[in-house]
Scaffold this active site. Structure first.
Site, PDB file in Angstrom:
ATOM      1  N   LYS A  92       0.837  -1.212   0.000  1.00 57.09           N
ATOM      2  CA  LYS A  92       0.000   0.000   0.000  1.00 57.09           C
ATOM      3  C   LYS A  92       0.868   1.257   0.000  1.00 57.09           C
ATOM      4  O   LYS A  92       0.668   2.167  -0.794  1.00 57.09           O
ATOM      5  CB  LYS A  92      -0.923   0.023   1.244  1.00 57.09           C
ATOM      6  CG  LYS A  92      -1.882  -1.152   1.322  1.00 57.09           C
ATOM      7  CD  LYS A  92      -2.799  -1.057   2.534  1.00 57.09           C
ATOM      8  CE  LYS A  92      -2.100  -1.077   3.887  1.00 57.09           C
ATOM      9  NZ  LYS A  92      -1.430  -2.362   4.195  1.00 57.09           N
TER      10      LYS A  92
ATOM     11  N   ARG B  16     -10.209   0.829   7.846  1.00 59.97           N
ATOM     12  CA  ARG B  16      -9.959  -0.611   7.911  1.00 59.97           C
ATOM     13  C   ARG B  16     -10.906  -1.349   8.849  1.00 59.97           C
ATOM     14  O   ARG B  16     -10.617  -2.488   9.235  1.00 59.97           O
ATOM     15  CB  ARG B  16      -8.487  -0.960   8.153  1.00 59.97           C
ATOM     16  CG  ARG B  16      -7.817  -0.490   9.349  1.00 59.97           C
ATOM     17  CD  ARG B  16      -6.374  -1.015   9.361  1.00 59.97           C
ATOM     18  NE  ARG B  16      -5.431  -0.058   8.837  1.00 59.97           N
ATOM     19  CZ  ARG B  16      -4.145  -0.312   8.626  1.00 59.97           C
ATOM     20  NH1 ARG B  16      -3.647  -1.495   8.859  1.00 59.97           N
ATOM     21  NH2 ARG B  16      -3.360   0.617   8.180  1.00 59.97           N
TER      22      ARG B  16
ATOM     23  N   ARG C 288      11.725  -5.681   4.858  1.00 59.16           N
ATOM     24  CA  ARG C 288      11.401  -4.263   4.633  1.00 59.16           C
ATOM     25  C   ARG C 288      12.343  -3.374   5.444  1.00 59.16           C
ATOM     26  O   ARG C 288      12.655  -3.633   6.591  1.00 59.16           O
ATOM     27  CB  ARG C 288       9.968  -3.946   5.047  1.00 59.16           C
ATOM     28  CG  ARG C 288       9.729  -2.423   5.044  1.00 59.16           C
ATOM     29  CD  ARG C 288       8.293  -2.016   5.115  1.00 59.16           C
ATOM     30  NE  ARG C 288       7.604  -2.497   6.288  1.00 59.16           N
ATOM     31  CZ  ARG C 288       6.288  -2.418   6.446  1.00 59.16           C
ATOM     32  NH1 ARG C 288       5.544  -1.893   5.490  1.00 59.16           N
ATOM     33  NH2 ARG C 288       5.724  -2.876   7.529  1.00 59.16           N
TER      34      ARG C 288
ATOM     35  N   ARG D 191      10.894  -1.519  10.942  1.00 56.71           N
ATOM     36  CA  ARG D 191       9.758  -1.059  11.731  1.00 56.71           C
ATOM     37  C   ARG D 191       9.573  -1.960  12.942  1.00 56.71           C
ATOM     38  O   ARG D 191       9.750  -3.164  12.843  1.00 56.71           O
ATOM     39  CB  ARG D 191       8.489  -1.073  10.859  1.00 56.71           C
ATOM     40  CG  ARG D 191       8.000   0.340  10.567  1.00 56.71           C
ATOM     41  CD  ARG D 191       6.939   0.379   9.546  1.00 56.71           C
ATOM     42  NE  ARG D 191       5.717  -0.323   9.960  1.00 56.71           N
ATOM     43  CZ  ARG D 191       4.608  -0.347   9.226  1.00 56.71           C
ATOM     44  NH1 ARG D 191       4.578   0.292   8.074  1.00 56.71           N
ATOM     45  NH2 ARG D 191       3.537  -1.004   9.629  1.00 56.71           N
TER      46      ARG D 191
ATOM     47  N   ARG E 126      -1.042  -9.041  12.954  1.00 57.24           N
ATOM     48  CA  ARG E 126      -1.631  -8.039  12.043  1.00 57.24           C
ATOM     49  C   ARG E 126      -2.430  -8.727  10.930  1.00 57.24           C
ATOM     50  O   ARG E 126      -3.476  -8.227  10.508  1.00 57.24           O
ATOM     51  CB  ARG E 126      -0.533  -7.142  11.466  1.00 57.24           C
ATOM     52  CG  ARG E 126      -0.038  -6.095  12.484  1.00 57.24           C
ATOM     53  CD  ARG E 126       1.367  -5.604  12.193  1.00 57.24           C
ATOM     54  NE  ARG E 126       1.507  -4.934  10.926  1.00 57.24           N
ATOM     55  CZ  ARG E 126       2.670  -4.800  10.279  1.00 57.24           C
ATOM     56  NH1 ARG E 126       3.790  -5.305  10.792  1.00 57.24           N
ATOM     57  NH2 ARG E 126       2.713  -4.164   9.133  1.00 57.24           N
TER      58      ARG E 126
HETATM   59  P1  AP5 Z   1       4.782  -1.626   1.876  1.00 61.93           P
HETATM   60  O1  AP5 Z   1       4.470  -0.778   0.712  1.00 61.93           O
HETATM   61  O2  AP5 Z   1       5.489  -1.036   3.029  1.00 61.93           O
HETATM   62  O3  AP5 Z   1       3.435  -2.397   2.351  1.00 61.93           O
HETATM   63  P2  AP5 Z   1       2.173  -1.846   3.154  1.00 61.93           P
HETATM   64  O4  AP5 Z   1       0.962  -2.472   2.551  1.00 61.93           O
HETATM   65  O5  AP5 Z   1       2.207  -0.368   3.235  1.00 61.93           O
HETATM   66  O6  AP5 Z   1       2.434  -2.534   4.559  1.00 61.93           O
HETATM   67  P3  AP5 Z   1       2.283  -1.946   6.026  1.00 61.93           P
HETATM   68  O7  AP5 Z   1       3.039  -2.881   6.917  1.00 61.93           O
HETATM   69  O8  AP5 Z   1       2.627  -0.507   6.089  1.00 61.93           O
HETATM   70  O9  AP5 Z   1       0.734  -2.141   6.255  1.00 61.93           O
HETATM   71  P4  AP5 Z   1      -0.013  -2.163   7.590  1.00 61.93           P
HETATM   72  O10 AP5 Z   1      -1.401  -1.983   7.151  1.00 61.93           O
HETATM   73  O11 AP5 Z   1       0.243  -3.380   8.393  1.00 61.93           O
HETATM   74  O12 AP5 Z   1       0.655  -0.974   8.454  1.00 61.93           O
HETATM   75  P5  AP5 Z   1       0.256   0.538   8.666  1.00 61.93           P
HETATM   76  O13 AP5 Z   1       1.499   1.337   8.741  1.00 61.93           O
HETATM   77  O14 AP5 Z   1      -0.782   0.964   7.724  1.00 61.93           O
HETATM   78  O15 AP5 Z   1       5.622  -2.888   1.324  1.00 61.93           O
HETATM   79  C1  AP5 Z   1       6.126  -3.868   2.206  1.00 61.93           C
HETATM   80  C2  AP5 Z   1       7.463  -4.413   1.668  1.00 61.93           C
HETATM   81  O16 AP5 Z   1       7.219  -5.110   0.454  1.00 61.93           O
HETATM   82  C3  AP5 Z   1       8.495  -3.326   1.342  1.00 61.93           C
HETATM   83  O17 AP5 Z   1       9.777  -3.763   1.683  1.00 61.93           O
HETATM   84  C4  AP5 Z   1       8.364  -3.155  -0.178  1.00 61.93           C
HETATM   85  O18 AP5 Z   1       9.599  -2.739  -0.749  1.00 61.93           O
HETATM   86  C5  AP5 Z   1       7.996  -4.555  -0.601  1.00 61.93           C
HETATM   87  N1  AP5 Z   1       7.148  -4.616  -1.809  1.00 61.93           N
HETATM   88  C6  AP5 Z   1       6.153  -3.762  -2.173  1.00 61.93           C
HETATM   89  N2  AP5 Z   1       5.600  -4.144  -3.342  1.00 61.93           N
HETATM   90  C7  AP5 Z   1       6.244  -5.280  -3.711  1.00 61.93           C
HETATM   91  C8  AP5 Z   1       6.121  -6.170  -4.828  1.00 61.93           C
HETATM   92  N3  AP5 Z   1       5.212  -5.951  -5.817  1.00 61.93           N
HETATM   93  N4  AP5 Z   1       6.950  -7.238  -4.888  1.00 61.93           N
HETATM   94  C9  AP5 Z   1       7.874  -7.462  -3.909  1.00 61.93           C
HETATM   95  N5  AP5 Z   1       8.057  -6.646  -2.833  1.00 61.93           N
HETATM   96  C10 AP5 Z   1       7.240  -5.579  -2.735  1.00 61.93           C
HETATM   97  O19 AP5 Z   1      -0.397   0.501  10.119  1.00 61.93           O
HETATM   98  C11 AP5 Z   1       0.424   0.218  11.239  1.00 61.93           C
HETATM   99  C12 AP5 Z   1      -0.429   0.171  12.493  1.00 61.93           C
HETATM  100  O20 AP5 Z   1      -1.055   1.456  12.711  1.00 61.93           O
HETATM  101  C13 AP5 Z   1      -1.594  -0.834  12.484  1.00 61.93           C
HETATM  102  O21 AP5 Z   1      -1.174  -2.115  12.834  1.00 61.93           O
HETATM  103  C14 AP5 Z   1      -2.537  -0.204  13.512  1.00 61.93           C
HETATM  104  O22 AP5 Z   1      -2.097  -0.447  14.822  1.00 61.93           O
HETATM  105  C15 AP5 Z   1      -2.369   1.292  13.231  1.00 61.93           C
HETATM  106  N6  AP5 Z   1      -3.334   1.758  12.216  1.00 61.93           N
HETATM  107  C16 AP5 Z   1      -3.050   2.262  10.975  1.00 61.93           C
HETATM  108  N7  AP5 Z   1      -4.169   2.557  10.316  1.00 61.93           N
HETATM  109  C17 AP5 Z   1      -5.209   2.243  11.149  1.00 61.93           C
HETATM  110  C18 AP5 Z   1      -6.622   2.301  11.031  1.00 61.93           C
HETATM  111  N8  AP5 Z   1      -7.218   2.744   9.913  1.00 61.93           N
HETATM  112  N9  AP5 Z   1      -7.360   1.888  12.097  1.00 61.93           N
HETATM  113  C19 AP5 Z   1      -6.793   1.467  13.225  1.00 61.93           C
HETATM  114  N10 AP5 Z   1      -5.460   1.352  13.402  1.00 61.93           N
HETATM  115  C20 AP5 Z   1      -4.671   1.738  12.366  1.00 61.93           C
HETATM  116 MG    MG Z   2       2.342   1.031   4.793  1.00 66.36          MG
END
Ligand code: AP5
Ligand code: MG
Ligand code: ZN
Length: 227
Positions: free
Chosen positions: A13, A88, A127, A160, A171
């Site tokens: 994402k 989400r 990552r 992270r 997660r």
């Molecule tokens: P990356 O692009 O970083 O993936 P991502 O989908 O952004 O993963 P996140 O871990 O950020 O998602 P998340 O939803 O768990 O965490 P968030 O920060 O939103 O890519 C990942 C890796 O893959 C990278 O190394 C990249 O280079 C690689 N990659 C990408 N594309 C690729 C491909 N095509 N092929 C191979 N490799 C590839 O949320 C964190 C925390 O915040 C949550 O757990 C929660 O506690 C809180 N939070 C956030 N939003 C909310 C909400 N709406 N409600 C409640 N709590 C929330």
């Molecule tokens: Mg992310």
């Protein structure tokens, strides 16, 4: 253009949000990044969010929605935005819909990235995130060498805190239990497009752009006419 990206952890994402936002000239807004900024600054919101984030749980809906609504009220989001990781839960989606409807606006498209769990665990183990510019990268698994500095700005790369395997598994469970029901909710509103998110990053970008293209075309033809 108003877009939402949904997907499990590690679906790409954040990676796609940066590219798509640039291509579509709209701000990318990641609730995860907003929470991490609060944690880094030690704000009251950050202290509260951290308790949930470090175990892989979701931050409560009302807290998350209030923070996101405040961000959406900023000037740069007035004519469009790309939300990464919000909503989400169905409750968050309902609250977002209420906020947008009150302003007589609506989402154009919701993209759901599909990635198998084993890819997620592998991706998140390698990552790396730049501490300076926030660029998302990965340690090079091909030659076994490890990247320590950002290709974009030279900043130091770090892992992270929630990328430990046990937290990633939690997660993934949270995604299945609390976010997957949202896919049906958006399907009934005819907004959802599922995007296979494996393969090259550029291929995923092409699929995502193809999914939003029907909504962009009217805007493109307006600007092509100069009106
Ligand atoms: P990356 O692009 O970083 O993936 P991502 O989908 O952004 O993963 P996140 O871990 O950020 O998602 P998340 O939803 O768990 O965490 P968030 O920060 O939103 O890519 C990942 C890796 O893959 C990278 O190394 C990249 O280079 C690689 N990659 C990408 N594309 C690729 C491909 N095509 N092929 C191979 N490799 C590839 O949320 C964190 C925390 O915040 C949550 O757990 C929660 O506690 C809180 N939070 C956030 N939003 C909310 C909400 N709406 N409600 C409640 N709590 C929330
Ligand atoms: Mg992310
Ligand atoms: Zn950097």
């Amino acid at each position: 253009m108003r877009i939402v990206l949904i997907g499990p952890p590690g679906a790409g994402k954040g990676t796609q949000a940066r590219v798509l936002a640039e291509r579509l000239s709209i701000p990318a807004i990641s609730t995860g990044d907003l929470f991490r900024a609060h944690v880094a600054e030690g704000t009251a919101l950050g202290l509260r969010a951290r308790e949930y984030m470090e175990t892989g749980a979701l931050v409560p809906d009302e807290v998350t929605t209030a923070m996101t609504a405040a961000r959406l009220a900023e000037e740069d989001a007035a004519s469009g935005f790309l939300l990464d990781g919000f909503p989400r839960t169905v409750r968050q989606a309902e609250l977002l819909e209420q906020t947008l409807t009150a302003q007589s606006i609506a989402l154009d498209r919701v993209l759901a990235f599909d990635v198998p769990d084993d890819h997620v665990v592998q991706r998140l183990a390698s990552r790396r995130v730049c501490g300076d510019c926030g660029r998302i990268l990965h340690a090079d698994p091909v030659d076994g060498s490890e990247a320590h500095y950002c290709q974009n700005c030279g900043g130091a790369l770090r892992r992270r805190d929630d990328d430990r395997e046990e937290t990633v598994r939690k997660r993934l469970d949270v995604y299945t239990a609390q976010t997957v029901p949202l896919l049906d909710w958006y399907t009934t509103r005819a907004l959802l497009t599922r995007v296979p998110a494996t393969g090259l990053i550029e291929e995923v970008t092409r699929r995502a752009l193809a999914a939003v293209l029907p909504s962009i075309l009217p805007e493109l033809s307006v600007s092509a006419d100069g009106r």
